[in-house]
Enzyme design. Structure first.
Site, PDB file in Angstrom:
ATOM      1  N   LEU A 106       0.799  -1.164  -0.124  1.00  0.00           N
ATOM      2  CA  LEU A 106      -0.018   0.147   0.002  1.00  0.00           C
ATOM      3  C   LEU A 106       0.866   1.229  -0.044  1.00  0.00           C
ATOM      4  O   LEU A 106       0.551   2.372   0.623  1.00  0.00           O
ATOM      5  CB  LEU A 106      -0.843  -0.119   1.263  1.00  0.00           C
ATOM      6  CG  LEU A 106      -2.044  -1.120   1.511  1.00  0.00           C
ATOM      7  CD1 LEU A 106      -2.874  -1.238   2.560  1.00  0.00           C
ATOM      8  CD2 LEU A 106      -2.804  -1.128   0.001  1.00  0.00           C
ATOM      9  N   CYS A 107       1.964   1.228  -0.764  1.00  0.00           N
ATOM     10  CA  CYS A 107       2.854   2.280  -0.714  1.00  0.00           C
ATOM     11  C   CYS A 107       3.329   2.746  -2.184  1.00  0.00           C
ATOM     12  O   CYS A 107       4.381   2.772  -2.587  1.00  0.00           O
ATOM     13  CB  CYS A 107       4.140   2.134   0.150  1.00  0.00           C
ATOM     14  SG  CYS A 107       4.777   0.442   0.023  1.00  0.00           S
ATOM     15  N   GLY A 108       2.326   2.410  -3.013  1.00  0.00           N
ATOM     16  CA  GLY A 108       2.315   2.764  -4.633  1.00  0.00           C
ATOM     17  C   GLY A 108       3.352   1.985  -5.223  1.00  0.00           C
ATOM     18  O   GLY A 108       3.543   0.568  -4.934  1.00  0.00           O
TER      19      GLY A 108
END
Length: 316
Positions: free
Chosen positions: A89-91
């Protein structure tokens, strides 16, 4: 076309997701500020350590000493320290550094073994069945220098034993909140000449080694003994700085990713609301048309009955 009930369910679901991503964005922003403060606070120490190390290397007493960490030998095997995040969930943060590390391994002139710090990197190496020397997962939430030293110790031990002939570190350099740059830099053997790029931020890279060599320093004890202590310490410092840079980059990337997710959710809610209103208006229009059609049919039936009575005439 989706029904009104399905559209309402989708809107509620997307609105719940938007609330979660908005909360995660706030949490990541708080963590990013703390990680950024830790990273920026350690950079002056890294720069001064590199400056002192370069000056020591130019001393007559130290230049005659060949430290094992400075030994350049034929490359038969390479060790790559891969620093990633423990969570997603950090690109594209994890994908970018993993892709760069695998690209480095593909073009390397010698077989590459991995030392991973972070679950995402460990899982990626396991998927391709790469050679894994050691794994330090999960990383501490807020790493201290003593907690990162074992990573550097394993790398130095592999180099000093001759198991590997070069050590590189793959990490993400924190430039600012919006820009994080994945990099692969040499860790061992240390090169103290002009043009060497240590695994430290750009501020240290821009250090002019010739100007540093002309400065005057007073050392106690002699430079040769100091070099014995400072070289391993600097390797540990490079690994620690790389972990801090990656940590700040991770939280910045997660904050931006959650912000984009929240904006996309809001746009999707807007689109679904328009679709819901259109479907609702269409349903209302259809019902009104049905009512109007029924009323018109009743009027026509009544008119037909009246006309039929008129043709028949009154009964006598």
């Amino acid at each position: 076309m989706p029904t009104l009930r399905e559209l309402r369910r989708r809107i509620r679901t997307v609105r719940s997701i938007a609330q979660i991503t908005r909360a995660m964005e706030a949490v990541s922003a708080s963590k990013m500020r703390r990680a950024q403060e830790m990273t920026l606070a350690s950079r002056p120490y890294s720069q001064k350590a590199w400056e002192v190390l370069v000056h020591l290397a130019h001393q007559a007493e130290a230049s005659a000493l060949l430290h094992p960490l400075l030994e350049v030998r034929p490359v038969r095997r390479v060790l790559l320290i891969l620093i990633t995040a423990d969570r997603g969930l950090c690109g594209a943060y994890n994908d970018n550094i993993i892709r760069l590390a695998f690209r480095f391994a593909a073009v390397s002139r010698a077989p590459v073994a991995f030392l991973t710090a972070g679950r995402k990197g460990r899982d990626a190496v396991a998927r391709v069945r790469g050679a894994l020397v050691a794994d330090f997962s999960p990383l501490p939430r807020w790493p201290r220098f003593m907690e990162i030293r074992p990573i550097a110790h394993v790398a130095m031990e592999e180099f000093l034993k001759g198991n590997v002939d070069e050590v590189y570190v793959a990490y993400t350099d924190f430039i600012n909140t919006m820009v994080q740059r994945p990099r692969v830099r040499r860790l061992l053997p240390l090169r103290l000449a002009q043009g060497y790029e240590p695994a430290v931020p750009e501020a240290v890279e821009r250090l002019d080694t010739r100007a540093v060599a002309n400065k005057t320093f007073i050392y106690e004890p002699d430079p040769a003994q100091l070099l014995e202590v400072i070289l391993p310490r600097f390797v540990e410092l490079q690994v620690y700085q790389a972990v801090l840079e990656s940590l700040a980059s991770e939280h910045s990337a997660r904050m931006v990713a959650m912000r984009n997710a929240t904006e996309n959710a809001e746009n999707l809610i807007y689109t679904l609301t328009l679709s819901y209103n259109k479907a609702r208006q269409q349903s209302i229009t259809s019902e009104m048309l049905d009512i109007a059609g029924g009323a018109e049919a009743m009027r026509q039936a009544a008119r037909a009955q009246i006309q039929a009575r008129t043709r028949v005439g009154p009964r006598r």
